[in-house]
Each structure stands twice: as C-alpha cells, then as structure tokens.
Design a protein around this motif. Structure first.
Motif, PDB file in Angstrom:
ATOM      1  N   ASN A 197     -11.525   3.667  10.542  1.00  0.00           N
ATOM      2  CA  ASN A 197     -10.835   2.747  10.331  1.00  0.00           C
ATOM      3  C   ASN A 197      -9.422   3.170  10.457  1.00  0.00           C
ATOM      4  N   PRO A 198      -8.363   2.600  11.311  1.00  0.00           N
ATOM      5  CA  PRO A 198      -7.352   3.043  11.543  1.00  0.00           C
ATOM      6  C   PRO A 198      -6.241   2.743  10.368  1.00  0.00           C
ATOM      7  N   ASN A 199      -6.605   1.864   9.201  1.00  0.00           N
ATOM      8  CA  ASN A 199      -5.584   1.204   8.334  1.00  0.00           C
ATOM      9  C   ASN A 199      -5.455   2.381   7.309  1.00  0.00           C
ATOM     10  N   SER A 200      -4.489   2.141   6.600  1.00  0.00           N
ATOM     11  CA  SER A 200      -4.246   2.928   5.353  1.00  0.00           C
ATOM     12  C   SER A 200      -5.269   2.768   4.345  1.00  0.00           C
ATOM     13  N   HIS A 201      -5.591   3.972   3.556  1.00  0.00           N
ATOM     14  CA  HIS A 201      -6.687   3.925   2.747  1.00  0.00           C
ATOM     15  C   HIS A 201      -6.273   4.572   1.287  1.00  0.00           C
ATOM     16  N   GLY A 202      -5.037   3.797   0.925  1.00  0.00           N
ATOM     17  CA  GLY A 202      -4.488   4.300  -0.598  1.00  0.00           C
ATOM     18  C   GLY A 202      -3.714   5.353  -0.124  1.00  0.00           C
ATOM     19  N   GLY A 203      -3.213   6.108  -1.546  1.00  0.00           N
ATOM     20  CA  GLY A 203      -2.068   6.932  -1.401  1.00  0.00           C
ATOM     21  C   GLY A 203      -0.802   6.505  -1.086  1.00  0.00           C
ATOM     22  N   ARG A 204       0.042   7.476  -0.459  1.00  0.00           N
ATOM     23  CA  ARG A 204       1.345   7.178  -0.120  1.00  0.00           C
ATOM     24  C   ARG A 204       1.704   6.294   1.288  1.00  0.00           C
ATOM     25  N   GLN A 205       0.720   6.620   1.727  1.00  0.00           N
ATOM     26  CA  GLN A 205       0.858   5.988   3.407  1.00  0.00           C
ATOM     27  C   GLN A 205       0.804   4.551   3.312  1.00  0.00           C
ATOM     28  N   SER A 206       1.748   3.789   4.147  1.00  0.00           N
ATOM     29  CA  SER A 206       1.605   2.430   4.248  1.00  0.00           C
ATOM     30  C   SER A 206       1.639   2.011   5.852  1.00  0.00           C
ATOM     31  N   LEU A 207       0.762   1.404   6.257  1.00  0.00           N
ATOM     32  CA  LEU A 207       0.827   1.085   7.795  1.00  0.00           C
ATOM     33  C   LEU A 207       0.710  -0.387   7.955  1.00  0.00           C
ATOM     34  N   PRO A 208       1.342  -1.058   9.103  1.00  0.00           N
ATOM     35  CA  PRO A 208       0.859  -2.509   9.320  1.00  0.00           C
ATOM     36  C   PRO A 208      -0.577  -2.652   9.336  1.00  0.00           C
ATOM     37  N   GLY A 209      -1.049  -3.675   8.885  1.00  0.00           N
ATOM     38  CA  GLY A 209      -2.568  -4.016   8.845  1.00  0.00           C
ATOM     39  C   GLY A 209      -2.877  -4.174  10.513  1.00  0.00           C
ATOM     40  N   TRP A 210      -3.926  -3.565  10.707  1.00  0.00           N
ATOM     41  CA  TRP A 210      -4.517  -3.864  11.993  1.00  0.00           C
ATOM     42  C   TRP A 210      -6.147  -4.354  12.023  1.00  0.00           C
ATOM     43  N   PRO A 211      -6.098  -5.657  12.229  1.00  0.00           N
ATOM     44  CA  PRO A 211      -7.406  -6.135  12.002  1.00  0.00           C
ATOM     45  C   PRO A 211      -8.401  -5.859  13.115  1.00  0.00           C
ATOM     46  N   ALA A 212      -9.652  -5.682  12.811  1.00  0.00           N
ATOM     47  CA  ALA A 212     -10.698  -5.301  13.654  1.00  0.00           C
ATOM     48  C   ALA A 212     -11.083  -6.644  14.411  1.00  0.00           C
ATOM     49  N   LEU A 213     -11.553  -6.340  15.704  1.00  0.00           N
ATOM     50  CA  LEU A 213     -11.857  -7.575  16.504  1.00  0.00           C
ATOM     51  C   LEU A 213     -12.803  -8.486  15.907  1.00  0.00           C
ATOM     52  N   ARG A 214     -12.275  -9.762  16.016  1.00  0.00           N
ATOM     53  CA  ARG A 214     -13.363 -10.768  15.822  1.00  0.00           C
ATOM     54  C   ARG A 214     -13.720 -11.751  17.138  1.00  0.00           C
ATOM     55  N   THR A 215     -14.943 -11.903  17.490  1.00  0.00           N
ATOM     56  CA  THR A 215     -15.058 -12.460  18.312  1.00  0.00           C
ATOM     57  C   THR A 215     -14.800 -13.892  18.573  1.00  0.00           C
ATOM     58  N   ALA A 216     -14.477 -14.736  17.434  1.00  0.00           N
ATOM     59  CA  ALA A 216     -13.949 -15.868  17.710  1.00  0.00           C
ATOM     60  C   ALA A 216     -12.709 -16.219  17.559  1.00  0.00           C
ATOM     61  N   LYS A 217     -12.006 -15.102  17.443  1.00  0.00           N
ATOM     62  CA  LYS A 217     -10.487 -14.854  17.610  1.00  0.00           C
ATOM     63  C   LYS A 217      -9.893 -14.039  18.619  1.00  0.00           C
ATOM     64  N   PRO A 218      -9.675 -14.505  19.929  1.00  0.00           N
ATOM     65  CA  PRO A 218      -9.056 -13.712  20.809  1.00  0.00           C
ATOM     66  C   PRO A 218      -7.849 -12.982  20.569  1.00  0.00           C
ATOM     67  N   LEU A 219      -7.637 -11.656  19.928  1.00  0.00           N
ATOM     68  CA  LEU A 219      -6.459 -11.106  19.365  1.00  0.00           C
ATOM     69  C   LEU A 219      -6.379  -9.812  19.998  1.00  0.00           C
ATOM     70  N   SER A 220      -5.467  -9.049  20.159  1.00  0.00           N
ATOM     71  CA  SER A 220      -5.151  -7.745  20.222  1.00  0.00           C
ATOM     72  C   SER A 220      -4.005  -7.118  19.252  1.00  0.00           C
ATOM     73  N   MET A 221      -3.866  -6.080  19.225  1.00  0.00           N
ATOM     74  CA  MET A 221      -3.000  -5.492  18.143  1.00  0.00           C
ATOM     75  C   MET A 221      -1.949  -4.634  18.956  1.00  0.00           C
ATOM     76  N   GLU A 222      -0.564  -5.226  18.980  1.00  0.00           N
ATOM     77  CA  GLU A 222       0.412  -4.829  19.577  1.00  0.00           C
ATOM     78  C   GLU A 222       0.817  -3.290  18.940  1.00  0.00           C
ATOM     79  N   LEU A 223       0.820  -2.179  19.720  1.00  0.00           N
ATOM     80  CA  LEU A 223       1.444  -0.935  19.227  1.00  0.00           C
ATOM     81  C   LEU A 223       2.580  -0.461  20.060  1.00  0.00           C
ATOM     82  N   GLY A 224       3.501   0.045  19.326  1.00  0.00           N
ATOM     83  CA  GLY A 224       4.697   0.481  20.156  1.00  0.00           C
ATOM     84  C   GLY A 224       5.978  -0.118  19.698  1.00  0.00           C
ATOM     85  N   ASP A 225       6.584  -1.158  20.392  1.00  0.00           N
ATOM     86  CA  ASP A 225       7.839  -1.634  20.000  1.00  0.00           C
ATOM     87  C   ASP A 225       7.629  -2.642  18.601  1.00  0.00           C
ATOM     88  N   ASN A 226       6.235  -3.133  18.491  1.00  0.00           N
ATOM     89  CA  ASN A 226       6.079  -3.930  17.269  1.00  0.00           C
ATOM     90  C   ASN A 226       4.405  -3.341  16.839  1.00  0.00           C
TER      91      ASN A 226
END
Length: 578
Positions: free
Chosen positions: A522-551
């Motif tokens: 799982n690429p998301n933060s798992h506690g500790g000092r790290q804080s990353l933007p949330g990256w949702p896992a793929l859901r087949t009923a919701k056609p999304l991707s996760m932009e990485l880079g500029d945003n």
C-alpha cells in the motif's frame, strides 16, 4: 510499456516517461556476517554527524557478507549510511554452450570478493553512445547490485527489485538513473541486475525449442529474472532483506517482464508485489500489437529465428553458438538489416509465458498480488510538440473508429490544425488512462483477485536534459516515456538536470509511495512522521486514476464521463484478445 507512434509522419517528437527525489540521511550500516549493530543516522539531510556517518559507512562496507558463492564487501553508496554491493554474479556466463539456455549456477570464489565495481552489461549495440558512458560488454553479464542501509543481517527490510527497460540499446543496471541509495535510505533493500537483451535475450528457434525440454524457446531475459528472484530468496537475508517481502518493478520492456511473471508459474512465491511503470494495457487494447508489452506467438518467433540463422549464415544451433557476440550485434543491428530475422521481443512460448494476457484473466491465473501501475501524460502518441492537420486527424478517426468516427469527432472536435494536434493529444491521454483502468477492472472482476491496484498518471516534466544516462532521450518532450524513473527512485542526486526544489519535493513524495508499497503493498502513509496525499485503491465502479507529479490527487480516467464511456466501449468492442 508504450512508445506508440502517432498516426502521421508529421506527428513527430513523441514523449516517453517520469517520477522521484531528494532524500534525508539513512539508517547506517550494511548487512554482515555476524551482528554488527550501529545506531541509525539522523533523519535530517546531511547532519552535523555526516562525516562520522560517512566513516561508519566505509567501515561497514569493508565487513564481509556471506553469499552462497562466497564472501563480498561493498562500497559506500551515494548517501550516508547506505552500502552498495556491485556486480555480484547471480548466474554463470551465457557464452558458448550456455548461450540461449536457461541461466546456470554462478561460480563460487575463495577469499573475499570486492563488490565495488559495476559488472559487465550484456551484449547490445552502443552506436551513438559516448564511450565513457558504455560499460564493459560481455556475455558474462548476469550480475546484480544491492543497496542496503540495514545495520544487521538480522533485519528484515522489504526488497525492491528493478528491471530496466529500453529497446535493444542502453539497457544496463549501472546507470545513475537506477541508483538505489535513496530507496535504501527509506528502508528498502534495492536490487538492480543485468539480463540478456535483444537477440541474446529473446531468440526463439525450432532447434532451441527442441532441446528445451518443454517445447518452446525465447524469453531468456525473463528466465534471467527468475534466476535473480531465486538468488534473492536464498541470499538477501544476509544483506538485511526480507525474502518474504519482495517487490518486482520495471519500466517499459522491464514492465513487460513483470506482466509476464504475473502469469508465469516460474516465479510464484518469489515475489509479493508488482510495480509496472509504463505499465499495463487492457488485454484487448490494439496498442498491445506494437508496444513492449506485446508478444509474438511461438511459431512466428521461431520463423524469425530461422530467418536469423539464415542471415547469420548457419542453420544449426551449434553454428549459432559458435558465432561471436560481436558478430551477432554488428549484423543484427547494422543499417539496412532486414526486419525478418532481426526483430526480437517477448514470446508466447507456452512455458515462461504459458498463455495470453486475456486467458490468464479469464482463467483466474493472474497472480493475486498488490499492483502499482500507471502511465505518463506524453506517451501513447501524445506530445507537446505534436503537429497534425485537420485532414490527418479526421482520417485517423475514420480508420480507427469506423462508423463511430462522427461520435469521436463530436467528443474531440477540431476546426484548425492546432486544435487537431491538441485533440489528438487529449484523446491519446484519455485512452491511456482508460486502458489502464480497464486492466484494473479485469484484474479485480474477471480474474477475481482480492489484492488492491493503485493506478497513476504521471504529469511532471523533468527540467533540462541528462547526459549521464544513455537511456534518457536526447530531446524527450513533456512528461515523456521514462521521465518518472528519476522520481520513482528519488535519485535526483548524481544526474545533471537542473532540478528545482519542487522537483526534490515531488521526488521525495513519490519515492515514499514506492518505499511504502514495497513494505506493505500500500503506497499510503502508515503512521509515524510521514504524511502523504491519500492514494485511493482502484474501485471498478469509479473510473479514476491518481495524478502524480505536478499534483498529487485523484483525477478521472477520462476528461468527461462521455469520453470515458466512448473509449471503454471502443476498447471492449475489439475482437483481438492479447
């Protein structure tokens, strides 16, 4: 996986790919024979203790680590607290009788081997590459490199194995763009390796199939990868790695190896997560007919091998093995060489790749492991330098979409040449994201897998150019095919691009996603000092991707729902199933 040409000679200068960055210091030390324990270095970037940390790294690098073939020492890596072990053989030379055979066991040595020099790269053309950027080329090239910050062999850090990509040239693991120090500083043990490429890595031939024992041939480079994974299973614990938490990752042609190993039975249990950069396509996507992830049926590949033998002036496997590597490279890659007999890629051999991508999904034999995969904004034919006329754009629509061309042009209207180029780019980018999302729906629904899929869309354009890495294009445009490699590894150090503070921040975030994925799936933060933007896992009923880079945020799989529906229906209507 994609490097697709747009549908017109005027549409030139295609992009390729990109992602990662600056890191803090790491936990000190290297894995040893016996329990060396050192205190972790400061997490701040070169702290006041950096001189002592560097001296500690040098001491740790000098301590031998036992592998099954013998003792090795390493060298201080690019970041304090990390040791790199270079050029460790994982299999025997592939010359002579071992050419076009599965990798054989590595030789042993006595004493302590200094693993402080990069191993040889496998034979390939290097025309046009500066001599000081070309490593030694040899058929004795099956070697690997390890970066570790583990303070003891008793640690069990996640392992990240990287498979390089490319098209026949600049394919070796020692390029700075593959430096693993940053990911090692973030808690992983990083492995890169050299594998056979081109004619040496993919030749199929009836004679080779007859002697194989399983009726097929080709995919020698993939078999090298399996040998690496077996070596890791037996040896990586000595370097502080966890053989039960192994991620295989690759870019472009390397990504196709990961895709194959997700179907193959040869690597089951040897890895536990999969990262595919320039990743996967929906298994009925026509692009699979001409990208790195495609393959040739065994009969087609064997016919190419027969033509290769004739071109080389022999008809027997013994005659082929008697040729020198230089003879093969110089003839196969000579200007004007015929396509028949000199085109090599993955093979549907029934053994390494036992079935088609579609059949693997339908049968449920696609390996059920967490997947991180995605593509870049300026590939699949899209490029900020694209030129196209309205006439060419409409002709492309007619030839591709047939009686639905008018629907396509209504979704992507163009009245001027500039609009035609822009709308082709918009379409190519939408289609890429939709294809990857549909692959995810196959993985989840058709194959019935429970593991998560994390899909991304890379948008950052690396600044300037890079002369330190021959794999990088001289004039890559936009977020080109391969641009994310820097950011995935987070190794902006050591390359000559004019990186900005924003690049370093983007690289730090992206490499943290990779380190997290290697650790947990799982690429998301798992506690500790790290804080990353949330990256949702793929859901087949919701056609999304996760932009990485500029945003760093979710975005739709296509710019509008209507475009998504059109492209989904188009891809699903295809009759060729890869």
């Amino acid at each position: 996986m994609r490097d697709v040409q747009p549908p017109t000679p005027a549409a030139t200068e295609l992009g390729r790919r990109g992602f990662l960055g600056r890191t803090a210091g790491a936990a000190a030390g290297a894995a040893l024979l016996g329990g060396l324990e050192t205190a972790p270095a400061s997490a701040a970037s070169k702290s006041s203790n950096s001189s002592e940390s560097a001296r500690s790294s040098e001491r740790d690098a000098d301590r031998p680590v036992r592998t099954e073939s013998g003792l090795v020492t390493g060298a201080p890596a690019a970041l304090d607290g990390v040791t790199v072990y270079k050029g460790i053989p994982y299999a025997a030379s592939t010359a002579g009788a071992n050419r076009w055979r599965p990798p054989q066991p590595a030789p042993s040595w006595t004493g302590v081997r200094k693993a402080d020099t990069w191993g040889a790269a496998c034979p390939q053309p290097v025309t046009g590459i500066a001599a000081d950027k070309v490593p030694v080329l040899s058929e004795d090239c099956l070697n690997l490199n390890i970066w570790t910050g583990a303070a003891s062999s008793r640690e069990r850090r996640p392992v990240f194995v990287w498979i390089y990509g490319g098209r026949n040239s600049a394919m070796w693991a020692s390029q700075p763009v593959y430096d693993g120090a940053n990911l090692a500083a973030k808690g992983t043990v990083v492995v890169t390796y050299n594998h056979r490429v081109g004619a040496f890595g993919n030749l199929a031939h009836p004679g080779l199939s007859a002697e194989s024992g399983h009726g097929g041939s080709g995919n020698w480079g993939v078999q090298d990868t399996v040998a690496v994974l077996k070596w890791i299973k037996r040896n990586i614990a000595a370097f502080g790695g966890d053989p039960d938490r192994v991620t295989i990752g690759g870019w472009s042609h390397g990504s196709s190896f990961v895709n194959i190993l997700m179907i193959s039975r040869l690597a089951r249990g040897l890895y536990h997560r999969a990262l595919l950069a320039a990743g996967v396509q929906y298994t009925k996507d026509p692009a699979l007919g001409h990208v790195a992830g495609g393959y040739a049926p065994l009969a087609t590949a064997e016919a190419n091998g027969t033509a290769f033998a004739a071109y080389m002036g022999t008809s027997s496997t013994a005659g082929l093995r008697a040729l020198t590597a230089d003879e093969i490279v110089s003839k196969v890659y000579a200007p004007g060489a015929p396509a028949a007999g000199t085109t090599f890629g993955n093979v549907l051999d029934g053994y390494v790749l036992p079935t088609t991508y579609t059949a693997a999904m339908v049968s449920g034999s696609e390996y059920d492991v967490p997947v991180l995969t995605g593509n870049n904004r300026d590939e699949n034919g899209a490029s900020p330098t694209l030129t196209m006329t309205v006439a060419q754009f409409r002709a492309y629509a007619a030839s591709t979409f047939g009686d639905r061309a008018a629907d396509f042009l209504a979704l992507y209207p163009a009245a001027t040449d500039a609009e035609a180029a822009q709308q082709y780019n918009n379409y190519a980018r939408d289609e890429e994201r939709v294809s990857t999302f549909l692959w995810g729906t196959q993985f989840k629904e058709t194959a019935g897998n429970r593991s998560p899929v994390y899909n991304y869309w890379w948008t950052r354009v690396p600044p300037g150019s890079d002369t330190t890495n021959p794999i990088e294009p001289a004039n890559g445009a936009g977020a080109y095919h391969g641009a994310e490699k820097y950011y995935l590894f987070g190794n902006l150090y050591g390359t000559d691009r004019p990186w900005t503070e924003e690049d370093y921040a983007i690289a730090d975030t992206t490499s943290s996603y990779v380190a997290n994925f290697a650790a947990t799936g799982n690429p998301n933060s798992h506690g500790g000092r790290q804080s990353l933007p949330g990256w949702p896992a793929l859901r087949t009923a919701k056609p999304l991707s996760m932009e990485l880079g500029d945003n760093f945020a979710p975005l739709p799989a296509a710019d509008t729902d209507a475009k998504y529906t059109f492209l989904k229906d188009y891809l699903r209507s295809q009759t060729t199933e890869y």
